[in-house]
Design a protein around this motif. Sequence first.
Motif, PDB file in Angstrom:
ATOM      1  N   ARG A  71       0.831  -1.210   0.000  1.00  0.00           N
ATOM      2  CA  ARG A  71       0.000   0.000   0.000  1.00  0.00           C
ATOM      3  C   ARG A  71       0.861   1.253   0.000  1.00  0.00           C
ATOM      4  N   LEU A  72       1.959   1.219   0.746  1.00  0.00           N
ATOM      5  CA  LEU A  72       2.873   2.367   0.795  1.00  0.00           C
ATOM      6  C   LEU A  72       3.413   2.689  -0.587  1.00  0.00           C
ATOM      7  N   VAL A  73       3.898   1.677  -1.272  1.00  0.00           N
ATOM      8  CA  VAL A  73       4.463   1.878  -2.609  1.00  0.00           C
ATOM      9  C   VAL A  73       3.386   2.347  -3.588  1.00  0.00           C
ATOM     10  N   SER A  74       2.227   1.722  -3.565  1.00  0.00           N
ATOM     11  CA  SER A  74       1.163   2.099  -4.501  1.00  0.00           C
ATOM     12  C   SER A  74       0.655   3.512  -4.226  1.00  0.00           C
ATOM     13  N   THR A  75       0.672   3.939  -2.969  1.00  0.00           N
ATOM     14  CA  THR A  75       0.248   5.299  -2.642  1.00  0.00           C
ATOM     15  C   THR A  75       1.187   6.327  -3.260  1.00  0.00           C
ATOM     16  N   ALA A  76       2.489   6.062  -3.191  1.00  0.00           N
ATOM     17  CA  ALA A  76       3.454   6.978  -3.806  1.00  0.00           C
ATOM     18  C   ALA A  76       3.205   7.102  -5.303  1.00  0.00           C
ATOM     19  N   ILE A  77       2.975   5.965  -5.939  1.00  0.00           N
ATOM     20  CA  ILE A  77       2.748   5.962  -7.393  1.00  0.00           C
ATOM     21  C   ILE A  77       1.467   6.696  -7.740  1.00  0.00           C
ATOM     22  N   GLU A  78       0.411   6.437  -6.975  1.00  0.00           N
ATOM     23  CA  GLU A  78      -0.885   7.055  -7.266  1.00  0.00           C
ATOM     24  C   GLU A  78      -0.899   8.556  -6.960  1.00  0.00           C
ATOM     25  N   GLU A  79      -0.288   8.948  -5.857  1.00  0.00           N
ATOM     26  CA  GLU A  79      -0.344  10.351  -5.438  1.00  0.00           C
ATOM     27  C   GLU A  79       0.638  11.246  -6.181  1.00  0.00           C
ATOM     28  N   PHE A  80       1.819  10.703  -6.491  1.00  0.00           N
ATOM     29  CA  PHE A  80       2.863  11.521  -7.104  1.00  0.00           C
ATOM     30  C   PHE A  80       3.226  11.096  -8.522  1.00  0.00           C
TER      31      PHE A  80
END
Length: 268
Positions: free
Chosen positions: A66-75
Amino acid sequence: MSSQQELAGKVAVVTGGAGGLGRGIAERFVAEGAKVVVGDIAEGEPLGGDSLFVPTDVSDLEQVSRLVSTAIEEFGGLDIMVNNAGVSGTMHRRFLDDDLADFHKVMGVNVLGVMAGTRDAARYMAEHGGGSILNLTSIGGIQAGGGVQTYRASKAAVIQFTKSAAIELAHYEIRVNAIAPGNIRTAIVKKSATGEDLERLEQFEEAIRAQMRADRPLKREGTVEDVAEAALYFAGDRSRYVTGTVLPIDGGTVAGKVIVRKPKAEKS
């Protein structure tokens, strides 16, 4: 901060970035223009700039994903992954007294968390032109010694994993390196104290620090900023031909024993 931001336009994830070495790395990345996602079990002070916090226990595979996917989705991507989160384990006076009760916790955070972070970041990087992965180990994983044996074993595992991942992921232009800090003043030494040592924590920590100073060829104290500077090197383009390395940041501690020079006798 340099006159030209080294990480402008890049997206980075830093685990364990709410305090200690991780905080220093995250702050330096933001100062150098990166968009930074911090994953930690406890939120620290806001970093400012383009940054956000995601509650993360790195020993939980789903939370790392989730941490990695959040970075990709948000930034919009991921260029740099710093697997910094770590725990020290309990300090026992001798290994024979170690009940190994913290084994799974230490290995879960220090090894599984690094492997999961590397894997999940690499899955994205492999399809998007590569990137840089930096794993935090310790001189305790390089140099044998007494105390915190589970911690030492976990950090040695990080070194072997880092080199192996570097070989496999080079095909995708993904660089994987490790930093091995030593003798840097953070809270991790205090967290290893237990039992009666907790009652005289300051004396306990100072005794360890004194031994560290005696074993260190360079007499200046290492700082969080020293580690952050090395992390910046590995994260940016200056290290584009560097992978599979382990860099001790320890004032020369693992290089060898300090030479004690006797003062010259005064002539009569």
